[in-house]
Design a protein around this motif. Structure first.
Motif, PDB file in Angstrom:
ATOM      1  N   SER A  13      44.860  42.386  41.757  1.00  0.00           N
ATOM      2  CA  SER A  13      45.264  41.027  42.099  1.00  0.00           C
ATOM      3  C   SER A  13      46.566  41.096  42.899  1.00  0.00           C
ATOM      4  CB  SER A  13      45.469  40.202  40.831  1.00  0.00           C
ATOM      5  OG  SER A  13      44.243  40.026  40.141  1.00  0.00           O
ATOM      6  N   PRO A  26      55.154  30.349  39.832  1.00  0.00           N
ATOM      7  CA  PRO A  26      53.780  29.885  40.084  1.00  0.00           C
ATOM      8  C   PRO A  26      53.497  28.511  39.484  1.00  0.00           C
ATOM      9  CG  PRO A  26      53.807  31.450  38.274  1.00  0.00           C
ATOM     10  CD  PRO A  26      55.204  31.397  38.802  1.00  0.00           C
ATOM     11  N   GLU A  28      50.079  25.571  38.741  1.00  0.00           N
ATOM     12  CA  GLU A  28      48.828  25.680  37.992  1.00  0.00           C
ATOM     13  C   GLU A  28      47.733  26.448  38.725  1.00  0.00           C
ATOM     14  OE1 GLU A  28      46.422  21.690  38.118  1.00  0.00           O
ATOM     15  OE2 GLU A  28      48.562  21.202  38.028  1.00  0.00           O
ATOM     16  N   GLY A  30      48.649  29.090  40.461  1.00  0.00           N
ATOM     17  CA  GLY A  30      49.307  30.365  40.694  1.00  0.00           C
ATOM     18  C   GLY A  30      50.044  30.421  42.016  1.00  0.00           C
ATOM     19  N   THR A  32      52.641  30.703  44.614  1.00  0.00           N
ATOM     20  CA  THR A  32      53.971  31.290  44.556  1.00  0.00           C
ATOM     21  C   THR A  32      54.396  31.683  45.963  1.00  0.00           C
ATOM     22  OG1 THR A  32      53.414  32.250  42.395  1.00  0.00           O
ATOM     23  CG2 THR A  32      55.367  33.116  43.494  1.00  0.00           C
ATOM     24  N   TRP A  45      48.172  32.574  45.933  1.00  0.00           N
ATOM     25  CA  TRP A  45      47.705  31.707  44.851  1.00  0.00           C
ATOM     26  C   TRP A  45      46.466  32.318  44.224  1.00  0.00           C
ATOM     27  CZ3 TRP A  45      47.541  30.500  49.975  1.00  0.00           C
ATOM     28  CH2 TRP A  45      46.305  30.200  50.555  1.00  0.00           C
ATOM     29  N   ARG A  46      46.193  31.929  42.991  1.00  0.00           N
ATOM     30  CA  ARG A  46      45.154  32.562  42.181  1.00  0.00           C
ATOM     31  C   ARG A  46      43.752  32.042  42.497  1.00  0.00           C
ATOM     32  NH1 ARG A  46      47.266  31.070  37.983  1.00  0.00           N
ATOM     33  NH2 ARG A  46      46.074  29.146  37.727  1.00  0.00           N
ATOM     34  N   ASN A  82      41.864  36.667  44.578  1.00  0.00           N
ATOM     35  CA  ASN A  82      41.523  35.238  44.604  1.00  0.00           C
ATOM     36  C   ASN A  82      40.006  35.095  44.700  1.00  0.00           C
ATOM     37  OD1 ASN A  82      41.021  32.515  45.465  1.00  0.00           O
ATOM     38  ND2 ASN A  82      43.155  32.362  46.099  1.00  0.00           N
TER      39      ASN A  82
END
Length: 223
Positions: A13, A26, A28, A30, A32, A45-46, A82
């Motif tokens: 990741s 981060p 909600e 992720g 950043t 971002w996630r 992601n």
């Protein structure tokens, strides 16, 4: 659930660099950001969260604006790890009406989507861009990267993505299982090339350990 793809999810990741000045996060999704030395704005971002009171596209634009205020000269978007989410038209922020994605069904091509000119950001946002991908980048992250890659708006750095570019129809089976059948594939809007179950190849290959440094090197040559 049975998956027609034989691809194995591999790769790390995103890992936010330790150096630089924080842009926040981060949140909600992720999301950043950091301003790295040389004015490189690193953003990751996630997943593509879009629902309720949170919209990833609005949050992304906010962090871009904050980065510009702190002297950003280039965008480094890290989508490693992601696995996607809701399809949100974020490529239009950096394009100007170009084809972004072709939709292919069993009977042939079912149309081509284009960037929404109304969503294009101002000239100050149109900085050099690199996008990091690896074998854990899928779905919406691939759609985002593919449009920017084919329109030569961003350099893709890293490893080939997972290859999950399509829409599926679930078919329930006895016992609670289901078979999900692909009913649409998302191909390149410019080239028509298919990447579903194949993956998007990078423009510049790099392993997870060196991808950020390689992207920074590329961006510094364009600033």
């Amino acid at each position: 659930m049975l998956n027609s793809s034989t691809a194995t999810i591999t790769g790390a990741s995103a890992m936010v660099p330790t150096e630089g000045t924080s842009l926040g996060g981060p949140d909600e999704a992720g999301l950043t950001g950091k301003i790295l030395p040389g004015g490189i704005a690193y953003i990751t971002w996630r997943d593509f969260t879009f629902g309720g009171t949170y919209k990833i596209d609005a949050a992304f634009r906010t962090i871009l604006t904050k980065a510009l205020a702190q002297g950003a000269k280039a965008w480094l978007i890290d989508l490693r790890g992601n696995l996607g989410g809701s399809a949100v038209d974020m490529t239009s922020m950096f394009l100007n009406g170009e084809p972004t994605m072709a939709i292919v069904v069993k009977t042939g091509k079912a149309g081509t989507q284009t960037a929404n000119k109304d969503l294009r950001l101002g000239a100050e946002y149109q900085l050099p861009m690199a996008v990091l991908l690896n074998g854990r980048s899928a779905s919406a992250s691939e759609v985002f990267a593919l449009a920017l890659k084919e329109n030569k708006r961003a350099t893709i750095v890293g490893q080939k993505s997972l290859g999950c570019l399509g829409a599926e129809s679930p078919n329930p089976l006895p016992g609670g299982a289901s078979i999900h059948v692909t009913v649409q594939e998302f191909a390149g809007g410019v080239t028509g090339a298919k990447y579903n179950n194949v993956g998007i190849p990078p423009d510049v290959e790099a392993d997870d350990a060196t991808a950020v440094a390689k992207a920074i090197e590329i961006l510094k040559q364009k600033i």
